[in-house]
Design a protein around this motif. Structure first.
Motif, PDB file in Angstrom:
ATOM      1  N   GLU A 501       2.286   4.741   1.968  1.00  0.00           N
ATOM      2  CA  GLU A 501       1.687   5.464   3.097  1.00  0.00           C
ATOM      3  C   GLU A 501       0.217   5.811   2.873  1.00  0.00           C
ATOM      4  O   GLU A 501      -0.226   6.921   3.133  1.00  0.00           O
ATOM      5  CB  GLU A 501       2.502   6.721   3.418  1.00  0.00           C
ATOM      6  CG  GLU A 501       3.945   6.385   3.780  1.00  0.00           C
ATOM      7  CD  GLU A 501       4.823   7.614   3.897  1.00  0.00           C
ATOM      8  OE1 GLU A 501       4.520   8.472   4.728  1.00  0.00           O
ATOM      9  OE2 GLU A 501       5.809   7.714   3.123  1.00  0.00           O
ATOM     10  N   CYS A 502      -0.527   4.837   2.368  1.00  0.00           N
ATOM     11  CA  CYS A 502      -1.952   5.071   2.111  1.00  0.00           C
ATOM     12  C   CYS A 502      -2.793   4.862   3.355  1.00  0.00           C
ATOM     13  O   CYS A 502      -3.974   5.165   3.371  1.00  0.00           O
ATOM     14  CB  CYS A 502      -2.434   4.135   1.007  1.00  0.00           C
ATOM     15  SG  CYS A 502      -2.460   2.403   1.502  1.00  0.00           S
ATOM     16  N   ASP A 503      -2.205   4.321   4.412  1.00  0.00           N
ATOM     17  CA  ASP A 503      -2.899   4.092   5.691  1.00  0.00           C
ATOM     18  C   ASP A 503      -3.855   2.903   5.693  1.00  0.00           C
ATOM     19  O   ASP A 503      -4.549   2.666   6.682  1.00  0.00           O
ATOM     20  CB  ASP A 503      -3.714   5.318   6.137  1.00  0.00           C
ATOM     21  CG  ASP A 503      -2.859   6.387   6.785  1.00  0.00           C
ATOM     22  OD1 ASP A 503      -1.637   6.166   6.925  1.00  0.00           O
ATOM     23  OD2 ASP A 503      -3.409   7.435   7.147  1.00  0.00           O
ATOM     24  N   ALA A 504      -3.936   2.163   4.596  1.00  0.00           N
ATOM     25  CA  ALA A 504      -4.923   1.077   4.526  1.00  0.00           C
ATOM     26  C   ALA A 504      -4.731   0.054   5.642  1.00  0.00           C
ATOM     27  O   ALA A 504      -5.691  -0.401   6.264  1.00  0.00           O
ATOM     28  CB  ALA A 504      -4.841   0.383   3.171  1.00  0.00           C
ATOM     29  N   CYS A 505      -3.479  -0.294   5.902  1.00  0.00           N
ATOM     30  CA  CYS A 505      -3.202  -1.302   6.939  1.00  0.00           C
ATOM     31  C   CYS A 505      -3.557  -0.784   8.317  1.00  0.00           C
ATOM     32  O   CYS A 505      -4.106  -1.496   9.149  1.00  0.00           O
ATOM     33  CB  CYS A 505      -1.728  -1.699   6.880  1.00  0.00           C
ATOM     34  SG  CYS A 505      -0.606  -0.295   6.921  1.00  0.00           S
TER      35      CYS A 505
ATOM     36  N   SER B 216      -8.427  12.277  -2.424  1.00  0.00           N
ATOM     37  CA  SER B 216      -8.513  10.890  -1.980  1.00  0.00           C
ATOM     38  C   SER B 216      -8.048   9.993  -3.120  1.00  0.00           C
ATOM     39  O   SER B 216      -8.829   9.563  -3.956  1.00  0.00           O
ATOM     40  CB  SER B 216      -9.975  10.604  -1.618  1.00  0.00           C
ATOM     41  OG  SER B 216     -10.137   9.265  -1.252  1.00  0.00           O
ATOM     42  N   PRO B 217      -6.764   9.698  -3.153  1.00  0.00           N
ATOM     43  CA  PRO B 217      -6.206   9.017  -4.331  1.00  0.00           C
ATOM     44  C   PRO B 217      -6.890   7.680  -4.668  1.00  0.00           C
ATOM     45  O   PRO B 217      -7.205   6.892  -3.788  1.00  0.00           O
ATOM     46  CB  PRO B 217      -4.741   8.804  -3.946  1.00  0.00           C
ATOM     47  CG  PRO B 217      -4.447   9.888  -2.976  1.00  0.00           C
ATOM     48  CD  PRO B 217      -5.704  10.061  -2.193  1.00  0.00           C
ATOM     49  N   SER B 230      -2.453  11.948  -6.946  1.00  0.00           N
ATOM     50  CA  SER B 230      -1.813  10.747  -6.388  1.00  0.00           C
ATOM     51  C   SER B 230      -1.350  11.029  -4.959  1.00  0.00           C
ATOM     52  O   SER B 230      -1.318  12.173  -4.524  1.00  0.00           O
ATOM     53  CB  SER B 230      -0.605  10.357  -7.240  1.00  0.00           C
ATOM     54  OG  SER B 230       0.394  11.353  -7.112  1.00  0.00           O
ATOM     55  N   TYR B 231      -1.004   9.942  -4.250  1.00  0.00           N
ATOM     56  CA  TYR B 231      -0.467  10.122  -2.891  1.00  0.00           C
ATOM     57  C   TYR B 231       0.792  10.979  -2.931  1.00  0.00           C
ATOM     58  O   TYR B 231       0.938  11.931  -2.181  1.00  0.00           O
ATOM     59  CB  TYR B 231      -0.135   8.763  -2.267  1.00  0.00           C
ATOM     60  CG  TYR B 231      -1.350   8.010  -1.775  1.00  0.00           C
ATOM     61  CD1 TYR B 231      -2.029   8.438  -0.641  1.00  0.00           C
ATOM     62  CD2 TYR B 231      -1.826   6.878  -2.442  1.00  0.00           C
ATOM     63  CE1 TYR B 231      -3.150   7.769  -0.181  1.00  0.00           C
ATOM     64  CE2 TYR B 231      -2.949   6.199  -1.982  1.00  0.00           C
ATOM     65  CZ  TYR B 231      -3.606   6.646  -0.845  1.00  0.00           C
ATOM     66  OH  TYR B 231      -4.700   5.994  -0.390  1.00  0.00           O
ATOM     67  N   ALA B 232       1.692  10.625  -3.831  1.00  0.00           N
ATOM     68  CA  ALA B 232       2.984  11.308  -3.853  1.00  0.00           C
ATOM     69  C   ALA B 232       2.804  12.781  -4.236  1.00  0.00           C
ATOM     70  O   ALA B 232       3.355  13.677  -3.583  1.00  0.00           O
ATOM     71  CB  ALA B 232       3.930  10.610  -4.822  1.00  0.00           C
ATOM     72  N   TYR B 233       1.981  13.050  -5.294  1.00  0.00           N
ATOM     73  CA  TYR B 233       1.808  14.429  -5.750  1.00  0.00           C
ATOM     74  C   TYR B 233       1.174  15.286  -4.651  1.00  0.00           C
ATOM     75  O   TYR B 233       1.597  16.400  -4.369  1.00  0.00           O
ATOM     76  CB  TYR B 233       0.933  14.462  -7.013  1.00  0.00           C
ATOM     77  CG  TYR B 233       0.801  15.856  -7.594  1.00  0.00           C
ATOM     78  CD1 TYR B 233       1.663  16.307  -8.601  1.00  0.00           C
ATOM     79  CD2 TYR B 233      -0.167  16.740  -7.110  1.00  0.00           C
ATOM     80  CE1 TYR B 233       1.558  17.601  -9.101  1.00  0.00           C
ATOM     81  CE2 TYR B 233      -0.281  18.030  -7.601  1.00  0.00           C
ATOM     82  CZ  TYR B 233       0.593  18.456  -8.603  1.00  0.00           C
ATOM     83  OH  TYR B 233       0.493  19.731  -9.082  1.00  0.00           O
TER      84      TYR B 233
END
Ligand SMILES: Cc1cc2nc3c(=O)[nH]c(=O)nc-3n(C[C@H](O)[C@H](O)[C@H](O)COP(=O)(O)OP(=O)(O)OC[C@H]3O[C@@H](n4cnc5c(N)ncnc54)[C@H](O)[C@@H]3O)c2cc1C
Ligand SMILES: Cc1ncc(C[n+]2csc(CCOP(=O)(O)OP(=O)(O)O)c2C)c(N)n1
Ligand code: SF4
Ligand code: SF4
Ligand code: SF4
Ligand SMILES: [Mg+2]
Lengths: 600, 351
Positions: A501-505, B216-217, B230-233
């Protein structure tokens, strides 16, 4: 909402708009890529597998694929799918070796085919390589059906027909020409054949019985008239010609009239342009040849003076669109002077040679044989129908698809298997990833516009009936047109468990196809809560299962995806991958079970 | 590296703003950062914020230092002015640019290394001076560009990708900004655009230094277990205390919130920030309370997010020094260079 089932071949098939729309499900993007690589032979053979007549269809197909093409929704004009098919046919080498052959050892089954139109030829094409002995009974002297006797040579040159029909006939089909079947009952009851296929078409042009109709020899029925031109029985026509009707037959009639020396040709329509039956490109081609198309006129009578046709009288109308419906009001009368009239108001079926007491049911309303829409079998076991004979006039590509389905049924029938247990389409998915930013397809979006087909100049084309109008794409045009294809078969394939779920796409997608969103109550609600509203309901919505970190869903609106692969390029975890989808279509023999196995 | 450029075609329903521009018109070159980098999402949020505020790209100056984060101004507002300074020196360049042309809308983008290590002194003074700019600190706890060494924002105990633990104390940008008198302090997360976009918009409208620390991971060097960036943390530990809604000047303010849950702050240009308080006792205009709350959440192992502090009566560097707030280029020549007589008069004052 449950996760979209992308293991069902229909999901990804539907994304390939052209293939989904093609009655024979031709693998369009794959053949376009082959053309792009100069692999004309491969492109031709791939086409032939599904549509059997690439050279013919590359010139004449009704092309339901093009209005469906995604490119049309992206930049307004679909890829010239049909004319690219012609490129493959025109530029291939000798591919005779690659045409399936009939085995020397036959399977002992005999099939009679009535008519040598595209539907029956397709049945023979599919059954011959399986060892069937096929016999075609054709009323006329040569094969091809309406493709030969009705479609004018300036749209479809004879050598193209001869070549592609030859590939089938040369498999060893027994051809009986000038052999009209006059009694289906006697053909069937000889028991000489294990199955019979009726592909006799819809051979009757509709009449227009108005005063004066039979008082002159200058009123013709469109399809009969075209046939007479084909056989050289007609060489000329009056200077002023009226064509009644504005379907595709009318377009062939008005353009033929021009070539027979008519100078003033008018096509008459009862309704307005929006309701014309002719394809837009046929209308364009006719207008380019200075044919006039008149709207809002309804025939009243033929005017005969001293035994000579001098004109026709029409009721005039005014037209208005009210709530999307055409409302017409009478607006007086008009007389148009003319020397000849061609009636092109439709075609009908006629089966005077099928006895009504042979256990083959006809419906009472239309007097048409009752034919199963899936199996193409009539109510008399072993008698199958296809093409225009099955459900009324359609087109070549539908005739081909009917032929494929009927061949499957005949194969099942001859092996004593249930026709309902049809072999199913399957799919294969392969990653196209070649490197960090390399894909095995041309993923870049080329903004180039649709290429315009060049036409032979007017004097030259009017000089002879057989001058083909369309010149075909040049190498340069082909190079551009192939790049317009969006490769819709290279699918965005999502693996839920990999997404972080980093939103890159989402951020990279040029056309806002993707959203990570909380699950909505219904699909219609989901469609409104996206990066861009998904308002094209014909296009599927992909929904993943709950994602690991937040439980939200990855949602994709397939509508205008460019298949550019940027989502997959920007995805750090390969949750998105670009996978080539290949639909494996069943044909006769796909589910072939040896005779021994069914105990015969 | 991405080899194809982002196609210029867009969705048929893509909206235009008051200037007739689409969101796509606010993009820049295609990113060269690692796939999945949080910085790219912040770029997307910035693009959205500027587009929605109808700001003409050529009225904007983008400034940055060195780092993956500092590369990002190339990826948005391709028609804006830009300056990519040496490592950690962006605040000085920004101060100078603002002194010369106060009409430019300024956005600085920096990293935790650029701002809290090499450029810490520069940042401190830009905050003190209250330079009128939006300052986005893209905070990933590492020096991404130089392959993932711990930065000054790395929490003690955080482990590197190879497993070594960080032993030093972390500098918290938000706390630092509060102690230095910052007039706008926010913290957000690259993965939460609903929160981030209005914060950026409020920061642009705010007259003074708007400090936004955005977790901003770094997917490549700091997105593993053991990382607190990290995103998850971040998703597990982020706690939003106030949600900002930005209401531009031209839009009516609708009242749909229960009394006491919303705090309204009118900005210098007349636009309004509505602070929807998740924690109803939180007062986003009380500096000491904001400081205490951040510490409190830190102790609980939480990352406090939202528009944490906003000073309603911020005076920027021009206000404080009574300098020309507009641009020097737009001054008539006789005012910009009043001549020798005026110079003599001035010098006389210091004799
Ligand atoms: C003027 C015109 C233009 C057209 N243009 C196009 C086009 O551009 N593109 C397109 O896709 N479609 C076009 N069509 C439609 C298309 O030609 C038909 O849909 C298609 O040919 C139907 O194929 P079929 O297999 O059903 O048989 P048909 O092509 O109709 O052939 C039937 C054959 O059966 C024979 N036959 C009939 N009765 C008997 C009998 N009792 N015994 C033995 N033989 C018999 C006939 O002689 C004929 O050869 C056009 C049609 C017309 C009339
Ligand atoms: C004067 C100077 N010192 C050191 C460096 C090496 N260097 C380049 S980027 C960087 C750290 C950047 O870290 P950060 O600001 O957090 O950016 P990120 O890449 O993590 O976004 C360093 C130390 C440099 N370029 N210049
Ligand atoms: S391939 Fe991916 S990035 Fe490209 S248009 Fe489709 S969803 Fe968007
Ligand atoms: S880029 Fe990949 S990991 Fe990131 S949100 Fe999209 S699918 Fe998920
Ligand atoms: S190294 Fe880290 S910070 Fe730099 S681009 Fe890659 S993911 Fe982003
Ligand atoms: Mg960093």
């Amino acid at each position: 909402m449950s996760r979209t089932d992308t293991s069902d071949p229909n999901y990804y098939h539907k994304v390939v708009d052209c293939q989904w729309a093609c009655p024979a499900h031709t693998n369009v993007p794959e053949y376009i890529r082959m053309i792009a690589q100069g692999r004309f032979d491969d492109a031709y053979i791939l086409n032939r597998e599904s549509n059997v007549f690439p050279g013919i269809l590359g010139r004449t197909c009704d092309r339901p694929c093009e209005p469906a093409c995604r490119r049309g929704r992206v930049d307004g004009k679909p890829v010239a799918i049909c004319r690219l098919k012609r490129v493959a046919a025109d530029h291939k080498d000798d591919i005779t070796d690659r045409i399936p052959k009939a085995p020397a050892k036959k399977n002992g089954k005999k099939v009679a085919l009535i008519g040598a139109g595209p539907s029956a030829l397709t049945v023979a094409n599919d059954l011959m390589p399986l060892g069937y002995q096929c016999t075609i009974f054709e009323k006329g002297p040569r094969p091809g059906g309406l493709m030969r006797i009705n479609i004018p040579a300036f749209r479809l040159p004879e050598p193209v027909l001869d070549e592609e029909i030859g590939y089938i006939v040369n498999m060893g089909v027994e051809m009986k020409y000038d052999a009209p079947v006059t009694s289906l009952k006697s053909l069937v009851t000889t028991n000489e054949y294990d199955a019979v296929f009726v592909g006799s078409g819809a051979p009757k042009g509709k009449e227009l019985d108005l005063p004066g109709r039979h008082d002159t020899d200058q009123i013709f029925i469109g399809i009969e008239w075209l046939e007479s031109i084909h056989f050289g029985h007609i060489h000329e026509v009056g200077k002023r010609v009226l064509i009644i009707g504005v379907g595709n037959t009318a377009m062939d009639c008005c353009r033929s009239a021009k070539r027979l020396g008519a100078t003033d040709v008018k096509v008459i329509s009862r309704k307005t342009r929006k309701y014309f039956k002719a394809s837009p490109w046929e209308l364009e081609d006719a207008e380019e040849e200075q044919v006039e198309i008149l709207e809002n006129l309804s025939p009243v009578r033929f005017i005969i003076e001293g035994g000579t046709l001098t004109g026709m009288e029409f009721d005039k109308f005014t037209s208005q669109e009210v709530d999307g419906k055409l409302v017409q009001e009478p607006a007086g009368r008009i007389t148009l002077p003319c020397d000849s009239v061609v009636l092109a108001i439709g075609q009908e079926n006629a089966f005077p040679w099928i006895e009504r007491d042979m256990g083959l049911e006809f419906d009472t309303k239309w007097d048409m044989p009752v034919v199963d829409k899936t199996t193409f079998m009539s109510t008399r076991p072993g008698v199958f129908f296809g093409g225009d004979a099955a459900f009324g006039p359609a087109n070549i590509i539908w005739a081909v698809e009917h032929g494929h389905q009927a061949a499957i049924s005949i194969d099942l029938f001859c092996h004593g298997q249930a026709l309902s247990e049809r072999p199913k389409a399957t799919m294969a998915l392969t990653s196209t990833k070649m490197g960090l930013h390399e894909w095995s397809y041309s993923n870049d979006y080329d903004p180039v516009q649709r290429q315009k087909m060049k036409h032979v100049n007017l004097p030259e084309r009017f000089s002879k009936m057989t001058v083909e109008v369309e010149e075909g794409f040049t190498a340069e045009q082909t190079k551009h047109e192939v790049e317009r294809c969006l490769n819709c078969d290279v699918q965005t394939h999502f693996t839920d468990s990999l997404c972080i779920e980093c939103d890159a796409c989402i951020d990279i997608c040029p056309v806002d196809c993707l959203t990570i969103a909380p699950a909505a109550a219904s699909e219609s609600a989901q469609r409104q809560h996206l990066m861009a509203p998904a308002e094209n309901l014909d296009q599927p919505l992909f929904e993943s299962g709950p994602l690991k970190q937040t439980g939200r869903l990855m949602v994709k609106d397939e509508n205008v995806c460019l298949h550019c692969g940027l989502c997959a390029e920007r995805c750090p975890t390969y949750a998105w991958d670009m996978r080539k989808f290949v639909l494996e279509l069943p044909y006769a023999g796909t589910a072939f079970i040896p005779l021994e196995a069914v105990g015969r | 590296m991405t080899y194809i450029t982002k196609p210029t075609v867009h969705h048929p329903s893509l909206k235009k703003n008051a200037l007739g521009l689409t969101r796509r018109d606010y993009e820049g070159a295609i990113t060269t950062l690692c796939a999945g980098c949080g910085h790219d999402s912040i770029t997307a949020a910035i693009i959205h914020a500027f587009w929605e505020m109808d700001i003409a790209p050529h009225k904007v100056a983008k400034l940055s230092g060195i780092g993956c984060s500092s590369k990002t101004p190339a990826y948005f507002l391709r028609e804006a002015h830009g300056f990519n300074s040496v490592h950690g020196r962006m605040p000085a360049v920004a101060t100078g640019a603002n002194a010369a042309n106060g009409d430019l809308i300024m956005i600085g983008v920096s990293g935790d290394g650029d701002s809290l290590s090499i450029g810490l002194g520069q940042l401190c003074h830009a905050i003190r001076r209250n330079v009128n700019m939006l300052y986005v600190l893209e905070n990933n706890g590492v020096y991404g560009l130089t392959k993932g060494q711990f930065s000054a924002s790395a929490d003690p105990g955080t482990t590197s990708k190879k497993g070594e633990a960080n032993t030093m104390e972390a500098i918290d940008g938000a706390l630092l900004a509060l102690t230095l008198g910052a007039t706008f302090v926010a913290r957000s997360f690259s993965g939460d655009k609903d929160q981030l976009v209005p914060i950026i918009q409020a920061g642009i409208a705010h007259r003074g230094f708007a400090f936004v620390d955005v977790i901003s991971p770094c997917v490549t060097f700091n997105d593993h277990e053991g990382s607190t960036k990290s995103y998850a943390y971040t998703r597990e530990h982020a706690v939003e205390v106030v949600h900002a809604d930005f209401v531009p000047l031209r839009e009516p303010i609708e009242t749909t919130y229960a009394e006491g849950t919303v705090q309204r702050v009118t900005l210098h240009d007349g636009s309004v920030v509505k602070l929807r308080k998740v924690d109803k006792d939180y007062d986003a205009t009380n500096r000491d309370a904001a400081y205490a709350a951040i510490r409190d959440h830190q102790r609980k192992g939480e990352v406090m997010t939202g528009l944490l502090y906003l000073s309603p009566d911020s005076k920027d560097v021009h206000d404080q020094n009574e300098t020309v707030a507009g641009s020097l280029v737009s001054l008539p020549h006789d005012q910009l260079c009043p001549g020798n007589d005026a110079l003599q008069k001035l010098q006389q004052q210091f004799r």
